[in-house]
Scaffold this active site. Structure first.
Site, PDB file in Angstrom:
ATOM      1  N   LYS A  53     -35.634 -77.523  69.122  1.00  0.00           N
ATOM      2  CA  LYS A  53     -36.907 -76.865  69.459  1.00  0.00           C
ATOM      3  C   LYS A  53     -38.065 -77.837  69.241  1.00  0.00           C
ATOM      4  O   LYS A  53     -38.989 -77.909  70.059  1.00  0.00           O
ATOM      5  CB  LYS A  53     -37.069 -75.592  68.618  1.00  0.00           C
ATOM      6  CG  LYS A  53     -36.073 -74.499  69.015  1.00  0.00           C
ATOM      7  CD  LYS A  53     -35.969 -73.346  68.022  1.00  0.00           C
ATOM      8  CE  LYS A  53     -34.889 -72.354  68.471  1.00  0.00           C
ATOM      9  NZ  LYS A  53     -34.681 -71.238  67.541  1.00  0.00           N
ATOM     10  N   GLN A  97     -36.351 -69.314  61.373  1.00  0.00           N
ATOM     11  CA  GLN A  97     -35.000 -69.381  61.927  1.00  0.00           C
ATOM     12  C   GLN A  97     -34.076 -68.411  61.182  1.00  0.00           C
ATOM     13  O   GLN A  97     -34.059 -68.376  59.948  1.00  0.00           O
ATOM     14  CB  GLN A  97     -34.470 -70.818  61.847  1.00  0.00           C
ATOM     15  CG  GLN A  97     -33.170 -71.054  62.592  1.00  0.00           C
ATOM     16  CD  GLN A  97     -33.287 -70.964  64.116  1.00  0.00           C
ATOM     17  OE1 GLN A  97     -34.356 -71.211  64.675  1.00  0.00           O
ATOM     18  NE2 GLN A  97     -32.215 -70.605  64.785  1.00  0.00           N
ATOM     19  N   ASP A 120     -40.881 -65.188  68.506  1.00  0.00           N
ATOM     20  CA  ASP A 120     -39.519 -64.650  68.586  1.00  0.00           C
ATOM     21  C   ASP A 120     -39.518 -63.227  69.139  1.00  0.00           C
ATOM     22  O   ASP A 120     -38.458 -62.702  69.487  1.00  0.00           O
ATOM     23  CB  ASP A 120     -38.885 -64.611  67.186  1.00  0.00           C
ATOM     24  CG  ASP A 120     -37.947 -65.772  66.949  1.00  0.00           C
ATOM     25  OD1 ASP A 120     -37.375 -66.283  67.921  1.00  0.00           O
ATOM     26  OD2 ASP A 120     -37.784 -66.154  65.771  1.00  0.00           O
TER      27      ASP A 120
HETATM   28  N1  GUN Z   1     -31.079 -67.647  65.256  1.00  0.00           N
HETATM   29  C1  GUN Z   1     -30.351 -67.643  66.393  1.00  0.00           C
HETATM   30  N2  GUN Z   1     -31.148 -67.457  67.467  1.00  0.00           N
HETATM   31  C2  GUN Z   1     -32.408 -67.349  67.007  1.00  0.00           C
HETATM   32  C3  GUN Z   1     -33.683 -67.151  67.641  1.00  0.00           C
HETATM   33  O1  GUN Z   1     -33.817 -67.035  68.866  1.00  0.00           O
HETATM   34  N3  GUN Z   1     -34.755 -67.095  66.799  1.00  0.00           N
HETATM   35  C4  GUN Z   1     -34.629 -67.204  65.462  1.00  0.00           C
HETATM   36  N4  GUN Z   1     -35.732 -67.111  64.717  1.00  0.00           N
HETATM   37  N5  GUN Z   1     -33.470 -67.374  64.833  1.00  0.00           N
HETATM   38  C5  GUN Z   1     -32.372 -67.454  65.616  1.00  0.00           C
END
Ligand code: GUN
Length: 305
Positions: A53, A97, A120
């Site tokens: 990311k 995350q 998110d």
């Molecule tokens: N863990 C797996 N996919 C995601 C996501 O799209 N966002 C977040 N914050 N954690 C994740």
């Protein structure tokens, strides 16, 4: 035999658009969208997702930063740090995350993020707006699934869409997005009776339960669009052989890395589907592209650009 629905070309199109728009924002305001990814603890998969990311931010001209917080961070310290990010005008998107380390209360932590920065799309206010079909930041992976479905030219209106998995970050928001697009949604989960029968009625089937190779041909209607959100690290060569036959590339990956990534859908489902996403290489690239889009959208709303 259907066609593989690769994520990269669709994601590249979105990334290119975001890159152009970020450059325009920079010219118009002298500012660029900023994203902070927070890793609490040291989950290696989470670490590698956050690095991807961060790299995407760099490539598209956004400000991207990872913050590493200890797994045993005290509740009030965590809250104070999130409040500092909420108050930081350079930051438009905050992503904690998931999954969080044991002992941390996921819902409470999410609730501390400013909804205006919830890239998110999982804050109660974001989800409430999605229920109301109002403009909002919405979850990246479900948005990516919609982009992939649209890219096949398949209309969602009036279709039977079956989603397997009811997670906060994929299954539930996706069900709302599909409903808002006039699809007819069924959400399945571990207690669903006759799961294969329900899935086999789907025009569009989305597998998002996190069980390697669980969905076989008997779950799939001839000509369906199959979206495999599953991304499972598998270390057992017997499982890989059962799903893929002899696959020297995956087996040597297990030898070198200790695991290989496997979706929730068996590859042979391609013989029945009209379209099917590979895993890896299907939904994953879209999740990151939509995160960039959400961060740009958050920036625009916050700065009125
Ligand atoms: N863990 C797996 N996919 C995601 C996501 O799209 N966002 C977040 N914050 N954690 C994740």
């Amino acid at each position: 035999m259907g066609q593989w629905l690769e994520g990269k070309p669709v994601a590249d199109g979105i990334r290119e658009q975001v890159k152009v728009e970020v450059a325009r924002c920079r010219e118009a305001s002298g500012k660029v969208p900023g994203l902070v990814g927070v890793l609490i603890g040291d989950n290696p998969a989470s670490q590698s997702y956050l690095r991807m990311k961060e790299k995407a931010c760099q490539n598209l001209g956004l400000f991207g930063q990872i913050q590493y917080w200890p797994a045993d961070i005290a509740r009030l310290d965590l809250k104070a740090r999130l409040e500092a990010l909420n108050a930081d005008d350079r930051i438009d998107g905050i992503l904690v995350q998931l999954p969080l380390p044991k002992g941390q209360d996921t819902q409470e932590v999410i609730s501390w993020i400013d909804p205006a920065k919830d890239v998110d799309g999982i804050h109660p206010i974001s989800l409430g707006r999605l229920v109301q079909n109002q403009p909002c930041l919405s979850a990246c992976t479900p948005r990516g699934c919609l982009e992939l479905i649209r890219s096949t030219g398949t209309s969602i209106e009036g279709k039977n869409v079956v989603i397997v998995g009811r997670s906060l970050i994929v299954g539930k928001p996706l069900s709302l997005m599909i409903t808002n697009e006039n699809g007819t949604v069924t959400i399945c989960h571990s207690k669903t009776r006759d799961l294969a029968g329900v899935c086999a009625r789907a025009d569009i089937l989305v597998a998002a339960m996190g069980k390697p190779g669980f969905i076989g041909p008997e779950f799939v209607k001839e000509g369906a669009v199959v979206i495999d959100v599953g991304s499972n690290a598998v270390a057992d060569k017997d499982i890989v052989r059962r799903l893929f036959g002899a696959d020297p590339k995956r087996e040597s990956e297990i030898d070198t890395k200790g695991y290989t990534w496997v979706g929730d859908v068996q590859p042979k489902v391609i013989d029945k589907a009209a379209w099917m996403t590979p895993s890896p290489g299907g939904v994953g690239p879209l999740t990151i592209a939509m995160l960039m889009r959400n961060t740009l959208d958050a920036f625009r709303r916050r700065h009125g650009v």
